[in-house]
Every structure is written in structure tokens, then in C-alpha cells.
Design an enzyme around this catalytic site. Structure first.
Site, PDB file in Angstrom:
ATOM      1  N   PRO A  10       0.782  -1.236   0.000  1.00 41.57           N
ATOM      2  CA  PRO A  10       0.000   0.000   0.000  1.00 41.57           C
ATOM      3  C   PRO A  10       0.811   1.282   0.000  1.00 41.57           C
ATOM      4  CG  PRO A  10      -0.925  -1.564   1.529  1.00 41.57           C
ATOM      5  CD  PRO A  10       0.330  -2.191   0.987  1.00 41.57           C
ATOM      6  N   ASN A  11       0.353   2.194  -0.824  1.00 41.09           N
ATOM      7  CA  ASN A  11       0.856   3.577  -0.920  1.00 41.09           C
ATOM      8  C   ASN A  11       2.210   3.710  -1.616  1.00 41.09           C
ATOM      9  OD1 ASN A  11      -1.374   4.872   0.378  1.00 41.09           O
ATOM     10  ND2 ASN A  11      -0.646   3.986   2.289  1.00 41.09           N
ATOM     11  N   ARG A  18       5.116  12.113  -3.260  1.00 42.37           N
ATOM     12  CA  ARG A  18       4.830  12.682  -1.939  1.00 42.37           C
ATOM     13  C   ARG A  18       5.970  12.330  -0.982  1.00 42.37           C
ATOM     14  NH1 ARG A  18       1.095  14.369  -4.386  1.00 42.37           N
ATOM     15  NH2 ARG A  18      -1.144  14.143  -4.130  1.00 42.37           N
ATOM     16  N   TYR A  23      10.987   9.230   1.540  1.00 45.00           N
ATOM     17  CA  TYR A  23      11.017   8.154   0.548  1.00 45.00           C
ATOM     18  C   TYR A  23      11.749   8.495  -0.751  1.00 45.00           C
ATOM     19  CZ  TYR A  23       7.474   6.264   3.688  1.00 45.00           C
ATOM     20  OH  TYR A  23       6.819   5.787   4.797  1.00 45.00           O
ATOM     21  N   ASN A  72       8.289  -5.405  -0.007  1.00 48.97           N
ATOM     22  CA  ASN A  72       8.067  -4.246   0.850  1.00 48.97           C
ATOM     23  C   ASN A  72       6.555  -4.128   0.969  1.00 48.97           C
ATOM     24  OD1 ASN A  72       7.766  -1.855   2.162  1.00 48.97           O
ATOM     25  ND2 ASN A  72       9.111  -0.662   0.815  1.00 48.97           N
ATOM     26  N   ALA A  75       2.752  -0.532   5.052  1.00 48.44           N
ATOM     27  CA  ALA A  75       2.214  -0.587   6.422  1.00 48.44           C
ATOM     28  C   ALA A  75       1.680  -1.975   6.785  1.00 48.44           C
ATOM     29  CB  ALA A  75       1.123   0.465   6.578  1.00 48.44           C
ATOM     30  N   HIS A  78       3.407  -4.256   9.356  1.00 50.35           N
ATOM     31  CA  HIS A  78       3.233  -4.154  10.805  1.00 50.35           C
ATOM     32  C   HIS A  78       1.896  -4.718  11.286  1.00 50.35           C
ATOM     33  CE1 HIS A  78       6.538  -1.511   9.928  1.00 50.35           C
ATOM     34  NE2 HIS A  78       5.763  -0.671   9.269  1.00 50.35           N
ATOM     35  N   ASP A  85       1.605 -15.619   6.828  1.00 51.01           N
ATOM     36  CA  ASP A  85       1.199 -17.002   6.545  1.00 51.01           C
ATOM     37  C   ASP A  85       1.480 -17.375   5.095  1.00 51.01           C
ATOM     38  OD1 ASP A  85       0.362 -17.404   9.133  1.00 51.01           O
ATOM     39  OD2 ASP A  85      -1.771 -17.179   8.706  1.00 51.01           O
ATOM     40  N   GLU A  96      12.934  -9.048   2.927  1.00 47.46           N
ATOM     41  CA  GLU A  96      12.081  -7.898   3.242  1.00 47.46           C
ATOM     42  C   GLU A  96      12.898  -6.616   3.051  1.00 47.46           C
ATOM     43  OE1 GLU A  96      10.783  -8.148   7.299  1.00 47.46           O
ATOM     44  OE2 GLU A  96       9.704  -6.238   7.236  1.00 47.46           O
ATOM     45  N   HIS A  98      12.696  -2.226   3.353  1.00 49.90           N
ATOM     46  CA  HIS A  98      12.015  -0.962   3.652  1.00 49.90           C
ATOM     47  C   HIS A  98      12.922   0.174   3.217  1.00 49.90           C
ATOM     48  CE1 HIS A  98       8.846  -2.981   5.691  1.00 49.90           C
ATOM     49  NE2 HIS A  98       9.765  -3.721   6.288  1.00 49.90           N
ATOM     50  N   SER A 100      12.758   3.360   4.200  1.00 52.58           N
ATOM     51  CA  SER A 100      13.160   4.150   5.367  1.00 52.58           C
ATOM     52  C   SER A 100      13.686   3.212   6.450  1.00 52.58           C
ATOM     53  CB  SER A 100      11.958   4.939   5.900  1.00 52.58           C
ATOM     54  OG  SER A 100      10.941   4.047   6.352  1.00 52.58           O
ATOM     55  N   ARG A 105      11.923   5.330  13.348  1.00 49.09           N
ATOM     56  CA  ARG A 105      10.611   5.965  13.222  1.00 49.09           C
ATOM     57  C   ARG A 105       9.714   5.562  14.403  1.00 49.09           C
ATOM     58  NH1 ARG A 105       8.586   5.440   7.192  1.00 49.09           N
ATOM     59  NH2 ARG A 105       7.232   7.135   7.945  1.00 49.09           N
ATOM     60  N   ARG A 109       6.195   1.004  13.986  1.00 48.06           N
ATOM     61  CA  ARG A 109       6.862   0.493  12.765  1.00 48.06           C
ATOM     62  C   ARG A 109       8.019  -0.459  13.103  1.00 48.06           C
ATOM     63  NH1 ARG A 109       4.776   3.863   8.641  1.00 48.06           N
ATOM     64  NH2 ARG A 109       4.278   5.921   9.445  1.00 48.06           N
TER      65      ARG A 109
HETATM   66  O1  CA2 Z   1      10.094   2.431   4.555  1.00 48.05           O
HETATM   67  C1  CA2 Z   1       9.337   1.696   3.928  1.00 48.05           C
HETATM   68  O2  CA2 Z   1       9.610   1.226   2.841  1.00 48.05           O
HETATM   69  C2  CA2 Z   1       7.943   1.410   4.513  1.00 48.05           C
HETATM   70  O3  CA2 Z   1       7.607   0.064   4.189  1.00 48.05           O
HETATM   71  C3  CA2 Z   1       6.991   2.353   3.819  1.00 48.05           C
HETATM   72  C4  CA2 Z   1       5.562   2.273   4.339  1.00 48.05           C
HETATM   73  C5  CA2 Z   1       5.536   2.394   5.854  1.00 48.05           C
HETATM   74  O4  CA2 Z   1       4.225   2.194   6.346  1.00 48.05           O
HETATM   75  C6  CA2 Z   1       6.464   1.388   6.518  1.00 48.05           C
HETATM   76  O5  CA2 Z   1       6.432   1.581   7.918  1.00 48.05           O
HETATM   77  C7  CA2 Z   1       7.885   1.553   6.017  1.00 48.05           C
HETATM   78  C8  CA2 Z   1       4.698   3.388   3.766  1.00 48.05           C
HETATM   79  C9  CA2 Z   1       4.683   3.438   2.305  1.00 48.05           C
HETATM   80  C10 CA2 Z   1       4.140   4.764   1.893  1.00 48.05           C
HETATM   81  O6  CA2 Z   1       4.817   5.164   0.753  1.00 48.05           O
HETATM   82  C11 CA2 Z   1       4.744   6.454   0.393  1.00 48.05           C
HETATM   83  C12 CA2 Z   1       5.577   6.838  -0.606  1.00 48.05           C
HETATM   84  C13 CA2 Z   1       5.574   8.155  -1.018  1.00 48.05           C
HETATM   85  C14 CA2 Z   1       4.705   9.056  -0.433  1.00 48.05           C
HETATM   86  C15 CA2 Z   1       3.863   8.656   0.564  1.00 48.05           C
HETATM   87  C16 CA2 Z   1       3.871   7.340   0.980  1.00 48.05           C
END
Ligand code: CA2
Length: 148
Positions: A10-11, A18, A23, A72, A75, A78, A85, A96, A98, A100, A105, A109
Site C-alpha cells: 500500500p501507498n 509525496r 522516501y 516491501n 504498512a 506491521h 502465513d 524484506e 524498507h 526508510s 521511526r 513500525r
Molecule cells: O520504509 C518503507 O519502505 C515502509 O515500508 C513504507 C511504508 C511504511 O508504512 C512502513 O512503515 C515503512 C509506507 C509506504 C508509503 O509510501 C509512500 C511513498 C511516497 C509518499 C507517501 C507514501
């Protein structure tokens, strides 16, 4: 030819659009083009979804025939017992990633449901983490032992 899947949750479709401070400013599609050039002798696949079920389906679809998975889960890392599974249910080795450093953080997380189903976890190295994970998976055959 080896087959490796990169799975983003997701995202992560918002990369480069953004929050560049966390990121970076590159879209994953653009980064992926470069990765395909680096690993031109590998069948590199990329799938992103904002839907947990679609990520599960992709793991089921590839988990018995691909040589490795870079995941990756965003969210869902977590929260998702279902993804944990699915990783346990297939023989495909996973790493895995990430972008960041999740340990720098918020506390929520710091725990990942996926880490103990993966060979290892790379975090905080930006998009380069994906390249390192692919390299690890490609070298896996040559490794005499898996460090636990
Ligand atoms: O650091 C990572 O790759 C995360 O998996 C990114 C997730 C976050 O929930 C994890 O804790 C760590 C969030 C992805 C959101 O990605 C965005 C990218 C650009 C702008 C906004 C969100």
C-alpha cells in the site's frame, strides 16, 4: 533464466510524488527500469497493490515457480498475519525491504510480522535496498549455509 518478483504494498505507488524527505523523489517505475538494465540476465517482475488480497494472490501465483521475492509490504508489514502465513506457505525465498529505517521511526513500525519468514531484512538504504536484495537472492544457490 532466474525469476525474481518485487512486490510493493500500500501507498508505494506514491513514491516520487509525496514525502520525498522520507522516501526520495524517484518513482518506483523509473527505478525499476534501471534495475532491469542492471539485471538484464534475470526475469525481473514488479507488482504493486494497495490491496492485501491482491498481494496474497501474487505470492500464491509465483511462490512455487519463482526463485526469489523482494517484499516491501508497506504498512501491512506491521499488521498482516495473512501475508506472514502466505510467505510460510510457499517455498520461494524472500527478503524484506524498507526504504526508510523503520527503527528510527514510530514504535509501531518497529515490529514486522514478515521478518521471521524472510532470509533477512534491509531497511533505511533507500531504493538501493531492492538492488541489494535481488543480488542476495541471485547468489543464494552459491551460499553453502543459510545463517539463522
Ligand atoms: O520504509 C518503507 O519502505 C515502509 O515500508 C513504507 C511504508 C511504511 O508504512 C512502513 O512503515 C515503512 C509506507 C509506504 C508509503 O509510501 C509512500 C511513498 C511516497 C509518499 C507517501 C507514501
Amino acid at each position: 533464466m532466474k525469476k525474481i518478483l518485487i512486490l510493493n504494498g500500500p501507498n508505494l505507488n506514491l513514491l516520487g510524488k509525496r514525502e520525498p524527505g522520507i522516501y526520495g523523489n524517484q518513482s518506483f517505475e523509473n527505478y525499476f527500469k534501471g534495475l532491469k538494465n542492471i539485471f538484464s540476465d534475470v526475469e525481473l517482475h514488479y507488482f504493486q497493490s494497495n490491496h492485501e488480497g491482491e498481494l496474497l494472490d501474487k505470492i500464491h501465483e509465483t511462490g512455487f515457480s519463482f526463485d526469489g521475492l523482494v517484499i516491501n509490504a508497506g504498512a501491512l508489514t506491521h499488521t498482516s498475519v495473512a501475508l506472514a502465513d502466505a510467505l510460510s506457505a510457499v517455498p520461494m525465498p524472500a527478503v524484506e525491504v524498507h526504504i526508510s529505517n523503520i527503527h528510527k521511526r514510530e514504535a509501531f513500525r518497529h515490529h514486522s510480522f514478515l521478518s521471521n519468514r524472510c532470509h533477512g531484512m534491509i531497511c533505511g538504504l533507500g531504493l538501493q535496498g531492492y538492488e541489494l536484495a535481488v543480488r542476495y537472492l541471485l547468489d543464494l544457490d552459491a551460499k553453502p549455509v543459510t545463517i539463522t
